[in-house]
Every structure is written in structure tokens, then in C-alpha cells.
Design a protein around this motif. Structure first.
Motif, short mmCIF file in Angstrom:
data_model
loop_
_atom_site.label_atom_id
_atom_site.label_comp_id
_atom_site.label_asym_id
_atom_site.label_seq_id
_atom_site.Cartn_x
_atom_site.Cartn_y
_atom_site.Cartn_z
N ASP A 101 -4.83 5.23 -5.27
CA ASP A 101 -4.80 3.77 -5.40
C ASP A 101 -5.34 3.28 -6.75
N LEU A 102 -5.26 4.12 -7.77
CA LEU A 102 -5.83 3.76 -9.07
C LEU A 102 -4.77 3.38 -10.10
N VAL A 103 -3.50 3.47 -9.75
CA VAL A 103 -2.41 3.02 -10.63
C VAL A 103 -2.03 1.62 -10.16
N LEU A 104 -2.16 0.65 -11.06
CA LEU A 104 -1.91 -0.76 -10.74
C LEU A 104 -0.73 -1.27 -11.57
N ALA A 121 16.03 8.37 -7.40
CA ALA A 121 15.94 9.68 -6.74
C ALA A 121 15.84 10.84 -7.72
N ILE A 122 16.31 10.66 -8.94
CA ILE A 122 16.27 11.76 -9.91
C ILE A 122 15.13 11.62 -10.92
N ASP A 123 14.27 10.63 -10.72
CA ASP A 123 13.14 10.45 -11.65
C ASP A 123 11.83 10.39 -10.85
N PRO A 124 11.05 11.48 -10.88
CA PRO A 124 9.83 11.53 -10.09
C PRO A 124 8.82 10.42 -10.44
N LEU A 125 8.74 10.04 -11.71
CA LEU A 125 7.79 8.99 -12.08
C LEU A 125 8.24 7.62 -11.57
N ALA A 126 9.52 7.38 -11.58
CA ALA A 126 10.04 6.13 -11.00
C ALA A 126 9.75 6.11 -9.50
N GLN A 127 9.85 7.26 -8.85
CA GLN A 127 9.53 7.34 -7.42
C GLN A 127 8.06 7.00 -7.17
N VAL A 128 7.18 7.51 -8.03
CA VAL A 128 5.76 7.21 -7.87
C VAL A 128 5.51 5.71 -8.03
N ILE A 129 6.07 5.12 -9.07
CA ILE A 129 5.85 3.68 -9.30
C ILE A 129 6.44 2.88 -8.15
N ALA A 130 7.61 3.26 -7.67
CA ALA A 130 8.24 2.54 -6.56
C ALA A 130 7.42 2.65 -5.27
N SER A 131 6.63 3.71 -5.14
CA SER A 131 5.84 3.90 -3.93
C SER A 131 4.54 3.08 -3.95
N GLN A 133 2.33 -0.46 -4.55
CA GLN A 133 2.43 -1.92 -4.55
C GLN A 133 2.25 -2.37 -5.99
N TYR A 134 3.12 -3.22 -6.46
CA TYR A 134 3.03 -3.68 -7.85
C TYR A 134 2.83 -5.19 -7.90
#
Length: 175
Positions: A101-104, A121-131, A133-134
Motif C-alpha cells: 500500500d505504499l504506491v500512490l 495483460a502484456i505489461d506487468p507494471l500496468a497490471q500493478v498500477i491498475a490493481s 486505487q489511484y
């Protein structure tokens, strides 16, 4: 700068049009200071790297010291090797701390990579950001900082930062 920053703002320089991101960082820092009663420094490379310093070393050192990473999400963010590296490095640190919970993220410009399932689906970092709350800043990025809506949004983000700081200070339950 003697005080260690509390957060690190990861962004693409060209996205800082008219220094709007710089101003957002300054206002968020001040509002969080008001709400916590303690200085809340947000590292931004433009103001935190001195002339002659090794910039890569300074960035790496700062990522290792901060409590939070604040990625400014735009299409350019995912195209930037530096931003991707900063996010990956901080995610490793977050994992070492047994936190998630430290990425804001601040969603600043609509980004198809986040919105389209097939691309994400093909970009792991985009998946992390999408997961995560922004904070959605897409409708506010052209609003003046004097706008009541912008002020209220900054106050709400600062409240959430204050609460996140409190979570980081709580003793962790033994596993």
C-alpha cells in the motif's frame, strides 16, 4: 536538503507542462504538512538533485529512503525506461517491507495501456498500477490550482496520505 523525503514523485519531465506537476507536488506537500503537523517532503528530481551530483545515484538513494512512491500516470510514464525502473525498484522495496500500500498513483492523463485489458495483460507494471486505487486527476489537470475542487481533492489526498502514514507507524502483527 537535509530532511529525508517522505515520498518520491516519479514522472516524465515533458508531462510537467507549465510546471503543473511541480505545483501539484508543492501543494500536496504543504497540505499534507498542514494535516500531519510534520513536514512532508516529496522528492522531485528538478529540485532535489544538486548541480554536479550523480543524478542516478541520488534517485536510487531517494527511492531507498522514502515511504511512498507517487507515480504520475500518463502514456509517457509507461514508455519511460527511467519511470519503469523507479516503479520496479520501489515495488521490490515495498515487497521487502511486506507491504502493498505504499504506491500512490495519480492518474493524470488517460492511458490506453491501463484502460484496455488486452494491452494491460502484456505489461506487468500496468497490471500493478491498475490493481492499486489511484487518485484521478484527469479532469483536474487543466483546472487552476485556485479552484475549490482542486483544493478539496488535494485535501482529500493529504488525508489519505496521513492515514497511510499512520498505517506505516503501527506495529506489524507477527505472522
Amino acid at each position: 536538503m537535509n530532511r529525508k523525503p517522505a515520498a518520491f514523485m516519479s514522472y516524465v519531465h515533458s508531462d510537467d507542462v507549465d510546471e503543473r506537476l511541480t505545483e501539484m507536488r508543492e501543494r500536496l506537500s504543504k497540505e499534507t504538512h498542514i494535516q500531519t503537523g510534520e513536514p512532508f517532503e516529496i522528492f522531485q528530481d528538478r529540485n532535489a538533485i544538486l548541480w554536479g551530483q550523480n543524478w542516478k545515484e541520488r534517485i536510487d538513494e531517494s527511492i531507498d529512503e522514502v515511504t511512498f512512491l507517487i507515480p504520475i500516470i500518463t502514456p509517457s510514464f509507461f514508455n519511460s525506461p527511467s519511470c519503469r525502473d523507479e516503479l520496479e525498484r520501489f515495488l521490490e522495496r515495498e515487497k521487502e517491507l511486506d507491504r502493498n500500500d505504499l504506491v500512490l498513483p495519480i492518474y493524470y492523463v488517460d492511458t490506453p495501456l491501463l484502460n484496455e485489458d488486452a494491452q494491460r495483460a502484456i505489461d506487468p507494471l500496468a497490471q500493478v498500477i491498475a490493481s492499486r486505487q489511484y487518485a484521478d486527476w484527469r479532469e483536474l489537470r487543466h483546472e487552476p490550482f485556485t479552484s475549490p475542487q482542486v483544493g478539496k481533492t488535494l485535501a482529500r489526498l493529504s488525508t489519505q496520505i496521513r492515514e497511510a502514514l499512520e498505517r506505516t507507524r503501527l506495529p506489524q502483527e507477527p505472522n
